[in-house]
Design a protein around this motif. Sequence first.
Motif, short mmCIF file in Angstrom:
data_model
loop_
_atom_site.label_atom_id
_atom_site.label_comp_id
_atom_site.label_asym_id
_atom_site.label_seq_id
_atom_site.Cartn_x
_atom_site.Cartn_y
_atom_site.Cartn_z
N GLU A 1 -3.83 18.71 24.12
CA GLU A 1 -5.23 18.93 24.50
C GLU A 1 -5.39 19.80 25.74
O GLU A 1 -6.42 20.44 25.92
CB GLU A 1 -5.92 17.59 24.75
N TYR A 2 -4.41 19.81 26.62
CA TYR A 2 -4.50 20.54 27.88
C TYR A 2 -3.22 21.30 28.15
O TYR A 2 -2.14 20.84 27.78
CB TYR A 2 -4.72 19.58 29.06
N LEU A 3 -3.36 22.44 28.80
CA LEU A 3 -2.23 23.16 29.35
C LEU A 3 -2.30 23.03 30.86
O LEU A 3 -3.38 23.17 31.44
CB LEU A 3 -2.28 24.64 29.00
N LEU A 4 -1.20 22.74 31.48
CA LEU A 4 -1.10 22.76 32.94
C LEU A 4 -0.20 23.93 33.28
O LEU A 4 0.92 24.00 32.80
CB LEU A 4 -0.52 21.45 33.47
N LEU A 5 -0.71 24.86 34.06
CA LEU A 5 0.03 26.06 34.39
C LEU A 5 0.31 26.12 35.88
O LEU A 5 -0.57 25.85 36.69
CB LEU A 5 -0.77 27.31 33.99
N ARG A 6 1.55 26.45 36.21
CA ARG A 6 1.99 26.58 37.60
C ARG A 6 2.85 27.84 37.68
O ARG A 6 3.69 28.05 36.82
CB ARG A 6 2.80 25.36 38.00
N PRO A 7 2.64 28.69 38.68
CA PRO A 7 3.48 29.89 38.80
C PRO A 7 4.96 29.51 38.83
O PRO A 7 5.35 28.55 39.51
CB PRO A 7 3.03 30.51 40.13
#
Length: 92
Positions: free
Chosen positions: A80-86
């Motif tokens: 349901e969600y994407l968590l994005l971190r560099p």
Amino acid sequence: MVPENTEQQLLVEYEIPEDESVSMAAIHAVSSLMECEPWELIPLYETIDPDMLDELCESRQNGSVKFVYSDFHITVEGGEYLLLRPADHNRK
């Protein structure tokens, strides 16, 4: 997308629309963060098989899947969600 900026983390949350696959959501989220068109990114299949990613996320509704794409660590939460971190960001 909801960015959270603190001294210890840079995290962006992207809600996956019901009519969008996880693989397309990853492409759209990254292109939005990089302020470019999706076709300007390296193809997702050079990082991970998009069909496998979609199937895996459908079958693991309560789990998470993690991968790196175009300089971002991406975590798919429950499909349901994407968590994005560099990718170059050091977590403490």
